[in-house]
Structure formats: C-alpha cells, structure tokens
Design a protein around this motif. Structure first.
Motif, mmCIF file in Angstrom:
data_model
loop_
_atom_site.group_PDB
_atom_site.id
_atom_site.type_symbol
_atom_site.label_atom_id
_atom_site.label_comp_id
_atom_site.label_asym_id
_atom_site.label_seq_id
_atom_site.Cartn_x
_atom_site.Cartn_y
_atom_site.Cartn_z
ATOM 1 N N PHE A 10 0.831 -1.209 0.000
ATOM 2 C CA PHE A 10 0.000 0.000 0.000
ATOM 3 C C PHE A 10 0.864 1.256 0.000
ATOM 4 O O PHE A 10 1.820 1.360 0.771
ATOM 5 C CB PHE A 10 -0.912 0.040 1.237
ATOM 6 N N ALA A 11 0.498 2.201 -0.880
ATOM 7 C CA ALA A 11 1.165 3.512 -0.876
ATOM 8 C C ALA A 11 0.385 4.393 0.099
ATOM 9 O O ALA A 11 -0.509 5.129 -0.279
ATOM 10 C CB ALA A 11 1.160 4.105 -2.271
ATOM 11 N N ARG A 12 0.726 4.272 1.378
ATOM 12 C CA ARG A 12 -0.086 4.947 2.396
ATOM 13 C C ARG A 12 0.241 6.420 2.500
ATOM 14 O O ARG A 12 1.397 6.824 2.380
ATOM 15 C CB ARG A 12 0.179 4.315 3.768
ATOM 16 N N ALA A 13 -0.787 7.225 2.781
ATOM 17 C CA ALA A 13 -0.556 8.632 3.093
ATOM 18 C C ALA A 13 0.113 8.696 4.470
ATOM 19 O O ALA A 13 -0.138 7.847 5.320
ATOM 20 C CB ALA A 13 -1.883 9.393 3.124
ATOM 21 N N PRO A 14 0.956 9.697 4.666
ATOM 22 C CA PRO A 14 1.656 9.813 5.953
ATOM 23 C C PRO A 14 0.743 10.389 7.025
ATOM 24 O O PRO A 14 0.975 11.469 7.552
ATOM 25 C CB PRO A 14 2.809 10.776 5.618
ATOM 26 N N LEU A 15 -0.306 9.657 7.355
ATOM 27 C CA LEU A 15 -1.330 10.143 8.267
ATOM 28 C C LEU A 15 -1.830 8.966 9.064
ATOM 29 O O LEU A 15 -1.997 7.881 8.513
ATOM 30 C CB LEU A 15 -2.529 10.627 7.453
ATOM 31 N N SER A 16 -2.075 9.173 10.363
ATOM 32 C CA SER A 16 -2.787 8.114 11.082
ATOM 33 C C SER A 16 -3.764 8.768 12.048
ATOM 34 O O SER A 16 -3.546 9.879 12.524
ATOM 35 C CB SER A 16 -1.808 7.178 11.786
ATOM 36 N N PHE A 17 -4.833 8.075 12.307
ATOM 37 C CA PHE A 17 -5.923 8.668 13.076
ATOM 38 C C PHE A 17 -6.134 7.913 14.376
ATOM 39 O O PHE A 17 -5.969 6.701 14.445
ATOM 40 C CB PHE A 17 -7.202 8.678 12.243
ATOM 41 N N GLU A 18 -6.533 8.667 15.373
ATOM 42 C CA GLU A 18 -6.744 8.075 16.683
ATOM 43 C C GLU A 18 -8.212 7.760 16.917
ATOM 44 O O GLU A 18 -8.559 6.800 17.574
ATOM 45 C CB GLU A 18 -6.251 9.050 17.753
ATOM 46 N N ARG A 19 -9.078 8.619 16.373
ATOM 47 C CA ARG A 19 -10.507 8.358 16.545
ATOM 48 C C ARG A 19 -11.321 9.013 15.432
ATOM 49 O O ARG A 19 -10.804 9.859 14.691
ATOM 50 C CB ARG A 19 -10.987 8.854 17.907
ATOM 51 N N GLY A 20 -12.574 8.590 15.353
ATOM 52 C CA GLY A 20 -13.479 9.167 14.373
ATOM 53 C C GLY A 20 -14.756 9.618 15.051
ATOM 54 O O GLY A 20 -15.185 9.024 16.045
ATOM 55 N N GLU A 21 -15.339 10.686 14.490
ATOM 56 C CA GLU A 21 -16.618 11.215 15.018
ATOM 57 C C GLU A 21 -17.485 11.575 13.831
ATOM 58 O O GLU A 21 -17.249 12.597 13.196
ATOM 59 C CB GLU A 21 -16.360 12.487 15.841
ATOM 60 N N GLY A 22 -18.452 10.741 13.498
ATOM 61 C CA GLY A 22 -19.320 11.045 12.353
ATOM 62 C C GLY A 22 -18.513 11.166 11.074
ATOM 63 O O GLY A 22 -17.847 10.230 10.642
ATOM 64 N N SER A 23 -18.540 12.349 10.467
ATOM 65 C CA SER A 23 -17.842 12.570 9.197
ATOM 66 C C SER A 23 -16.385 12.968 9.383
ATOM 67 O O SER A 23 -15.712 13.315 8.412
ATOM 68 C CB SER A 23 -18.547 13.690 8.408
ATOM 69 N N TRP A 24 -15.890 12.945 10.615
ATOM 70 C CA TRP A 24 -14.557 13.472 10.898
ATOM 71 C C TRP A 24 -13.604 12.411 11.411
ATOM 72 O O TRP A 24 -13.997 11.524 12.167
ATOM 73 C CB TRP A 24 -14.653 14.604 11.938
ATOM 74 N N LEU A 25 -12.322 12.550 11.026
ATOM 75 C CA LEU A 25 -11.254 11.738 11.578
ATOM 76 C C LEU A 25 -10.287 12.666 12.305
ATOM 77 O O LEU A 25 -10.010 13.778 11.831
ATOM 78 C CB LEU A 25 -10.515 10.987 10.462
ATOM 79 N N VAL A 26 -9.793 12.201 13.433
ATOM 80 C CA VAL A 26 -8.967 13.057 14.281
ATOM 81 C C VAL A 26 -7.631 12.366 14.537
ATOM 82 O O VAL A 26 -7.598 11.194 14.928
ATOM 83 C CB VAL A 26 -9.680 13.333 15.625
#
Ligand SMILES: *Cc1c(COP(=O)(O)O)cnc(C)c1O
Length: 398
Positions: A10-26
């Motif tokens: 996978f050519a991953r974006a340099p981003l990782s998320f801790e949680r999600g809320e509805g339409s949002w990733l944080v």
C-alpha cells in the motif's frame, strides 16, 4: 528489513488517526480531517455511530463466534431482511467483497452444473471493472496491473469494453454462464451503466439462459440513494455481491441470489469459517435499521443534489482543473484535468480526505449521514484545493 514490518503493497498517506466522530477523523495531535473517503465507501454511517457502537458492544459482551456449524439468529434475521428488501431469495454471508464475488461466480457455475450444463462456466465482464484481489476476482476484473506476476490468469473470464452491449452479445458462447458488472463502476472512475444497457443485458441473459450478476460491493446499501443501485434501472440481477457499506466498518459481505440461481449451492459445496459471525451480523442489522428508516434514502438523494450543485459551481470556476462532475447519490466523482493524485493531495492539504479512481477521477464518498454544513465545508475545501492547482489568477478563487 526495509522500512516497516508490513508488506509494501500500500502507498499509504503519511497520516494516522486516533478516533473518528461522524464525518470526521482526528489525529493523535488533534488535527481534524473531513472524511469523504469513508474507508473506501465502507463507513456508510460515519465513524462511531452510536447505534453501531451499541450493537457491536452489546453483542461483544454475549457471543463473538460459533462458526456455521450452528444456527446464528442474527444471520437468519439479516438474511430475511435482505431477501425482503431485494430481488433475492437466498443469502450467503462472507467477510469481504472479493469473497462475496467468489461466492457469486461459484453460484453461477454451479447453477449450470446442476442444470446439466457443466461446460458453461465462463463469465463476461467489462473493462474498468474491479471485483477484488483474489486470483479469480483479478481475472474477472481483467486489469493488467493487478494480474501481472501472479501466474496464468484464472480461466473462465472474457472481457469486453465498458458499456459495449453488442460486444457482450458477440462474446457469448456455448460455455458462457454469466455476465458480471458493477451497475456503477467505483474504482473504474464512478462510471454508471445506462439503464437501457442494463435492460439489454437482462434481455441477453434471458435469451441465452445466462445469469446476470451485479457487483454492488461499492454502490449498494444506500450509497446511490436507493438501497441498491440496480433499483434505479428496474433491472434485477439473478445474483448480487455486496460488502463495504453493509458492515459500516465491520468486515463483512454477502452474496444474494434467487432460488433458481442458488439451486446448485447444496450442503457442503461452499463454506466460510468467519462469514456471518454474530459480531458482523449485529452490526449489519444495525446498519439496515438506520438505512431503512423512513426518509433516510430520500435524504441521501437530497444531499447528493446539494453536493452536485456545489461541485458544478466549483467546476465552472476552475475549468482548467475540473473537467466534469459525475455520479449518483453520495458516490460522486470529479474528473480532473490535472493528475488526480495531485488533486487528492491538494484536498488532503485542505484536510479533506477523498479517494482517487480510474479515468483520472477523484471519488467523494461521504458518510450517508453527512450534514449540510459538512457538505458546505467540503465544497469550500474543494474550491481551495482547485484554486491551489489552477493556473488562473488567485482572484478567480473568489
Ligand atoms: C472493494 C470492491 C470489491 C472488493 O472488496 P474487498 O472487500 O476489498 O475484497 C469488489 N467489488 C467492488 C465493486 C469493490 O468496490
């Protein structure tokens, strides 16, 4: 070991998320991204939807897995509800889209086998298709970049150009079992088959005794504003594969079929260890609870219109960046005049997550519960992303 312990597939974006809320990733450091990628059309109800969280945690406290050696009440219930809501009489639950497609292809082959035509095992597919990454489904999808280096292409798949119904008719032989297509191609660039083409394919299948298989792994479960995309055309398949949105983020899929089409799927001929397990079924039933609520799908269509009108405005402002807006419901595509990877990156810089597709398209796959305000925010970010890529004077960005 180079880099990480993971396959470099996978050519991953340099981003990782801790949680999600509805339409949002944080992210862990609190940066918020508007998620119009939706885990590639999977997070149909957004992140951490309270109804899905409740369904999963309640089930998790009771029972996770027993295998298909036993009755699974949630599976029976979800099967009955899918049958009630569609053309189908029978359902087989899987863990993924590709596995649902494998079940669909096997169902079609067995149908002809038990009807005395074992030589009929070939499936006709269309260019631009994506049906998964197993050995059979890469052969079905027919894309050279996914087949290369994996040995001889699995036999039994014949491909014709996208939406070329005459070519499909010519490709039918005494060995043909089925015609397989996505009513709206997702990975292929948000390309819909016209209703008239679906009607012609249905007629061809009826004339030649073939089974019509729809792959609604991406366009199904409310994504286009109907429960299933085929409803827009009034053309029902004999077999249908679904996945992605039905699990809302829990890995699951299903193969649906009419009684006649499923005639060959007798005890012992097919199976799965995890498919239809109680956790997946609890979530799948909860997704359907929400999507089938009175007025929910009308809202999807209303929001789609809002998105499309806004996108048309942005396209008018930046004709050197955007060629065309396409799609149905909340499966929307921006055909770019700049490389779509650049557009995807520009939107990510604006904290809007989207997914590139074939045909130089950017896919917008917001959760079906996206709000009007979030749509306005997304449109502002798309305008800003387009402005950043436009050769036009900055003033044109208004
Ligand atoms: C994603 C997808 C698949 C494959 O699903 P997986 O869960 O990744 O195996 C098959 N068909 C279509 C149309 C898809 O979008």
């Amino acid at each position: 070991m180079s880099g990480s312990a993971l396959y470099e597939t996978f050519a991953r974006a340099p981003l990782s998320f801790e949680r999600g809320e509805g339409s949002w990733l944080v992210t862990a450091d609190g940066q918020r991204y508007l998620d119009f990628a939706g885990g590639i059309a999977v997070n149909s109800l957004g992140h951490a939807h309270p109804r899905l969280v409740a369904a999963l945690t309640e089930q998790a406290a009771k029972l996770w897995h027993v295998s298909n050696l036993y009755e699974i009440p949630g599976q029976r219930r979800l099967g009955e509800r899918l049958v009630e809501a569609t053309f189908a009489d029978k359902v087989f639950f899987t863990n993924s889209g590709a596995e649902a497609l494998e079940a669909a292809i096997k169902t079609a082959r067995r149908y002809h086998y038990v009807n005395g035509n074992p030589e009929r095992f070939r499936t006709i597919t269309f260019e631009g298709a994506f049906h998964g990454r197993t050995l059979a489904t890469i052969a079905a999808g027919g894309q050279a970049k996914y087949l290369e280096g994996f040995g001889p292409k699995a036999d039994g798949f014949d491909q014709v150009p996208f939406d070329d119904i005459d070519a499909a008719e010519k490709a039918i032989t005494s060995e043909t079992a089925a015609i397989l297509l996505e009513p709206v191609q997702g990975e292929g660039g948000v390309r819909a088959f016209p209703a008239e083409s679906l009607r012609r394919l249905r007629a061809l299948c009826d004339k030649h005794g073939l089974l019509l298989i729809f792959d609604e792994v991406q366009c199904g479960v409310g994504r286009t504003g109907k429960l299933f995309a085929y409803e827009w055309s009034g053309v029902a398949p004999d077999i249908m594969a679904i996945a992605k949105g039905i699990g809302g983020g829990f890995p699951m899929g299903a193969c649906l079929a009419t009684d006649a089409a499923a005639a060959g799927m007798t005890p012992g001929v097919h199976g799965t260890t995890f498919g239809g397990n109680p956790l997946a079924m609890a979530v799948g039933n909860a997704v359907l609870d929400v999507v089938l609520e009175e007025g929910f799908l009308d809202e999807v269509s209303r929001k789609s219109l809002l998105m499309k009108q806004g996108l048309a405005g942005v396209a008018d402002e930046f004709p050197d960046v955007i060629e065309e807006i396409r799609g149905t419901g909340l499966l929307l595509g921006i055909k770019c005049r700049v490389p779509n990877a650049k557009m995807n990156a520009a939107l990510r810089d604006e904290h809007l997550l989207t997914v590139p597709a074939g045909d130089n398209v950017i896919r917008l796959l917001p959760p079906l519960v996206v709000t009007d305000e979030e749509i306005r925010v997304a449109l502002d970010r798309i305008r800003a992303g387009a402005a950043a890529l436009s050769a036009a004077p900055v003033a044109a960005a208004g």
